[in-house]
Design a protein around this motif. Structure first.
Motif, PDB file in Angstrom:
ATOM      1  N   TRP A  21      -5.599   9.756  95.434  1.00  0.00           N
ATOM      2  CA  TRP A  21      -6.429  10.030  94.115  1.00  0.00           C
ATOM      3  C   TRP A  21      -7.512  11.034  94.428  1.00  0.00           C
ATOM      4  O   TRP A  21      -8.149  10.999  95.186  1.00  0.00           O
ATOM      5  CB  TRP A  21      -6.575   8.935  92.971  1.00  0.00           C
ATOM      6  N   LYS A  22      -7.848  11.654  93.341  1.00  0.00           N
ATOM      7  CA  LYS A  22      -9.088  12.704  93.171  1.00  0.00           C
ATOM      8  C   LYS A  22     -10.308  11.533  92.323  1.00  0.00           C
ATOM      9  O   LYS A  22      -9.811  11.004  91.278  1.00  0.00           O
ATOM     10  CB  LYS A  22      -8.907  13.584  92.511  1.00  0.00           C
ATOM     11  N   SER A  23     -11.376  11.707  92.856  1.00  0.00           N
ATOM     12  CA  SER A  23     -12.416  11.114  92.344  1.00  0.00           C
ATOM     13  C   SER A  23     -13.775  11.831  92.407  1.00  0.00           C
ATOM     14  O   SER A  23     -14.284  12.383  93.619  1.00  0.00           O
ATOM     15  CB  SER A  23     -12.848   9.929  92.980  1.00  0.00           C
ATOM     16  N   SER A  24     -14.082  12.539  91.315  1.00  0.00           N
ATOM     17  CA  SER A  24     -15.230  13.508  91.530  1.00  0.00           C
ATOM     18  C   SER A  24     -14.752  14.521  92.352  1.00  0.00           C
ATOM     19  O   SER A  24     -13.795  15.206  92.140  1.00  0.00           O
ATOM     20  CB  SER A  24     -16.667  12.851  91.954  1.00  0.00           C
ATOM     21  N   SER A  41      -4.465  10.610  87.849  1.00  0.00           N
ATOM     22  CA  SER A  41      -3.202  10.719  88.488  1.00  0.00           C
ATOM     23  C   SER A  41      -3.292   9.944  89.894  1.00  0.00           C
ATOM     24  O   SER A  41      -4.301  10.494  90.514  1.00  0.00           O
ATOM     25  CB  SER A  41      -2.675  11.933  88.543  1.00  0.00           C
ATOM     26  N   ILE A  42      -2.510   9.292  90.547  1.00  0.00           N
ATOM     27  CA  ILE A  42      -2.482   8.674  91.674  1.00  0.00           C
ATOM     28  C   ILE A  42      -1.111   9.077  92.549  1.00  0.00           C
ATOM     29  O   ILE A  42       0.108   8.796  91.795  1.00  0.00           O
ATOM     30  CB  ILE A  42      -2.469   7.060  91.888  1.00  0.00           C
ATOM     31  N   LEU A  52     -14.267  14.208  95.576  1.00  0.00           N
ATOM     32  CA  LEU A  52     -13.841  13.608  96.737  1.00  0.00           C
ATOM     33  C   LEU A  52     -12.165  13.307  96.572  1.00  0.00           C
ATOM     34  O   LEU A  52     -11.708  13.145  95.426  1.00  0.00           O
ATOM     35  CB  LEU A  52     -14.189  12.149  97.037  1.00  0.00           C
ATOM     36  N   THR A  53     -11.367  13.264  97.653  1.00  0.00           N
ATOM     37  CA  THR A  53     -10.088  12.798  97.537  1.00  0.00           C
ATOM     38  C   THR A  53     -10.136  11.631  98.265  1.00  0.00           C
ATOM     39  O   THR A  53     -10.564  11.167  99.466  1.00  0.00           O
ATOM     40  CB  THR A  53      -9.085  13.877  98.233  1.00  0.00           C
ATOM     41  N   VAL A  54      -9.750  10.432  97.600  1.00  0.00           N
ATOM     42  CA  VAL A  54      -9.762   8.945  98.209  1.00  0.00           C
ATOM     43  C   VAL A  54      -8.161   8.604  98.785  1.00  0.00           C
ATOM     44  O   VAL A  54      -7.376   9.120  98.199  1.00  0.00           O
ATOM     45  CB  VAL A  54      -9.997   8.080  97.175  1.00  0.00           C
ATOM     46  N   THR A  55      -7.967   8.033  99.761  1.00  0.00           N
ATOM     47  CA  THR A  55      -7.074   7.804 100.545  1.00  0.00           C
ATOM     48  C   THR A  55      -7.035   6.284 100.767  1.00  0.00           C
ATOM     49  O   THR A  55      -7.762   5.927 101.310  1.00  0.00           O
ATOM     50  CB  THR A  55      -6.445   8.486 101.719  1.00  0.00           C
ATOM     51  N   GLN A  56      -6.087   5.538 100.303  1.00  0.00           N
ATOM     52  CA  GLN A  56      -6.034   3.777 100.578  1.00  0.00           C
ATOM     53  C   GLN A  56      -4.716   3.523 101.200  1.00  0.00           C
ATOM     54  O   GLN A  56      -3.860   3.740 100.609  1.00  0.00           O
ATOM     55  CB  GLN A  56      -6.358   3.249  99.138  1.00  0.00           C
ATOM     56  N   ARG A  57      -4.867   3.107 102.468  1.00  0.00           N
ATOM     57  CA  ARG A  57      -3.601   2.718 103.124  1.00  0.00           C
ATOM     58  C   ARG A  57      -3.417   1.118 103.363  1.00  0.00           C
ATOM     59  O   ARG A  57      -4.737   0.307 103.435  1.00  0.00           O
ATOM     60  CB  ARG A  57      -4.021   3.343 104.624  1.00  0.00           C
TER      61      ARG A  57
END
Length: 627
Positions: free
Chosen positions: A182-185, A165-166, A187-192
């Motif tokens: 989104w969640k990855s392992s 889910s994103i 980590l919480t990744v944020t892309q702007r």
């Protein structure tokens, strides 16, 4: 317990999908439908109908280094390849019909093929092709609007089929995507996305910034991708998605050897091998399946190596550690020589690398070794055996029980059963202790209540210290091998990689040292062969932790005393300074040696500690973990 460095590489949002008329999923609500229609129009609407691929050229800045970036995406399949090169190293990421792959500073390529990695790869691919503009395979769930800096953001939770889910943040003024999360392992990744410009009627972001935080809120990497040129094409060019071939070309075997044999030893649970760097040495390194090639600051200075760049690494523990990069011309282990490797340089504390009066630990070796060699740990003979993959005859199949390896990142994962519950466990030769159990998995599987009754003990790694709880596991099944006895070490949920919600835990030397272990990354197999002499750690302990500082090298300062332990009963307290252990001066004893003296012993083993204030404390070790 060193774990692998975790960072985000090459997640640039660099492409749009191939779009017929907008098709909405049956599960899309009315509010989401309107938002998605506005979103599509804001990106160029029907201009996308005839485009089959996107190429971009630009620059990437990460860890204080800037270099070239080239990305190609097939908009029909979502397959992509993104390649980066800076002044120190090249790296790449991709997704093709064989799955997700990754090339980092190790130079070589390995898959991301665990269930977690596959789900994340689907969502990464979906973002790269702007999947939110083609919604037929995606479930959308409207979320409450968010407000930030006087701007209103429409938020949608998007779940691509089979993916992660994103959360999409859509700027209500421009109807373009401001960020995706989104969640990855762990980590919480944020892309702007920003600096949108018109490219032949399309609106594309020319500035993409990616950051990640751990489950404790610690920053883990930050990168910027600046696009200089987009190309929208009917089809992806031939070879543009080709992954590197993975052939090892930088290994030489000295004296005509077909394999390299080197001494190894366990010291306080840490597995040490002897390595020469640029002809200097040999010097001790920890060989860590969860790590990369790393030099301590102290070792890099002694070797006269200069470093560049500035990044951050997370691992076990809630915090992080800074990183830089350096180049090593020759890494030599026995008769094996590897040329021109990139090493991380990290400011490990003195307590990590000191060994009393012996030569200090120079660093860690990890993925770079396992991608180039089939590696055997022979604990009976105290030998490390390296068989090169692409130099002479290929390594034969290993002996013993085979166990399949999978990867979410750099550490190999295996399916194992702990107390009757199946899960994915990291196999971590750098884990100098017991089987770590991650709390989210333990809670899901109904094991947390029992493990939470365990004894609290302080530990830590790259990310700093944390408190775990120790208890005896009733069973541990690894492949067709039943491991008994074994300790379970329940970690806290905010301990970085050691609180990973997508994995069950981490298997270390307590289990691995009972076997002759053979790693074959090419076949994605680990082989476990029973040792000539059956061996397992004893679990009696004094219940203390102590470390040496560079300022006071003649003593070990107590940092933790387990409640109701033999050490506590004898009167030892946090802050006490140990100047002798069983009559041996503390100056000659490393923190690793102390672990062997106060842990891993048989029930009733005697221990005498002489303190700086003149007290002599005597005790007998006992098993304090509940069963």
């Amino acid at each position: 317990m060193p774990l692998s460095t975790s960072r985000i590489h090459g997640l640039a949002l660099a492409c749009l999908g191939l779009f017929p008329a907008l098709a909405m999923a049956a599960s899309t609500g009315g509010d989401a439908t309107a938002s998605l229609q506005e979103l599509r129009q804001a990106y160029g609407g029907d201009h996308w109908n005839t485009i089959g691929s996107l190429l971009l050229d630009g620059r990437q800045t990460s860890d204080g280094l800037t270099g070239e970036l080239h990305t190609a995406v097939d908009l029909r399949t979502g397959y992509y390849a993104s390649r980066q090169r800076n002044a120190v190293f090249a790296s790449a990421d991709g997704y093709d019909e064989a799955g997700r792959w990754h090339q980092d500073i190790s130079v070589l390529v390995h898959p991301y093929d665990s269930d977690e990695a596959k789900a994340v790869a689907i969502s990464e691919s979906w973002l790269r092709r702007f999947g939110f503009l083609r919604t037929d395979d995606t479930h959308f769930n409207p979320l409450p609007d968010a407000y930030e800096n006087d701007r209103r953001y429409i938020r949608l939770e998007a779940t691509p089929h089979g993916g992660r889910s994103i959360t999409l943040w859509i700027d209500s003024a421009t109807h373009r995507l401001d960020r995706a999360m989104w969640k990855s392992s762990f980590l919480t990744v944020t892309q702007r996305y920003s600096d949108y410009r018109d490219v032949a009627g399309l609106q594309l972001p020319f500035d993409v910034r990616t950051s990640a935080t751990t489950n404790s809120g610690t920053q883990d990497g930050d990168e910027q991708e600046t696009v200089e040129r987009y190309q929208a094409l009917p089809a992806v060019p031939a070879q543009a998605l080709q992954r590197p071939d993975g052939t090892v070309r930088d290994v030489s075997m000295l004296h005509g050897a077909s394999r390299a044999v080197s001494p190894m030893q366990l010291e306080g649970g840490a597995l040490l091998i002897h390595v020469s760097i640029n002809g200097k040495g040999p010097m001790p390194f920890i060989l860590d399946t969860g790590g990369h090639a790393i030099l301590t600051d102290d070792a890099a200075k002694k070797l006269g190596l200069t470093s560049t760049g500035k990044g951050v690494s997370t691992g076990s523990g809630p915090g992080s550690m800074t990183t830089a990069y350096t180049q090593v011309q020759h890494l030599t282990i026995g008769d094996a020589d590897v040329k021109d490797l990139t090493f991380l340089v990290m400011p490990y504390p003195y307590s990590f690398y000191e060994r009393g009066t012996r030569e200090p630990i120079a660093g860690i070796l990890g993925l770079e070794i396992f991608e180039r060699f089939a590696v055997t740990f022979d604990y009976d003979k105290q030998q490390l055996i390296l068989q090169p993959f692409d130099h002479g005859q290929a390594p034969a199949e290993g002996e013993g029980s085979p166990v399949t390896l999978r990867f979410t990142d750099d550490m190999p994962l295996v399916s194992a059963s702990l107390d009757g519950k199946q899960g994915m466990f990291g196999v971590d030769t750098g884990n100098s202790g017991y089987t770590l159990v991650f709390p989210q998995w333990a809670e899901r599987e109904g094991l947390a209540t029992r493990y939470l009754k365990g004894v609290p003990v302080s530990g830590g790694g790259v990310g700093g210290s944390f408190v775990s709880r120790f208890s005896h596991a009733r069973s541990l099944q690894l492949g067709d091998q039943q491991v008994s006895p074994a300790l379970a070490q329940l970690t806290p949920p905010d301990a970085g990689a050691t609180g990973n919600p997508t994995e069950a835990g981490n298997i270390g030397q307590d289990v691995l040292a009972r076997f002759t272990v053979h790693f074959d990354y090419r076949r994605q197999r680990m082989y476990l062969q029973s040792r000539e002499v059956a061996s397992h750690w004893q679990y009696a302990t004094a219940g203390l932790r102590a470390n040496r500082s560079a300022e006071q090298r003649d003593r070990l300062k107590v940092s933790w005393v387990v409640p109701d332990s033999p050490a506590a009963a004898a009167g030892l307290k946090q802050g006490d300074e140990i100047v002798a252990v069983n009559g041996k001066p503390a100056a000659e004893i490393s923190s690793y040696d102390l672990r062997d003296e106060v842990n891993h012993r048989e029930e009733g083993a005697p221990l005498s500690l002489t303190l700086a204030d003149g007290r002599i404390l005597t005790m007998r070790l006992r098993d304090i973990a509940p069963r």
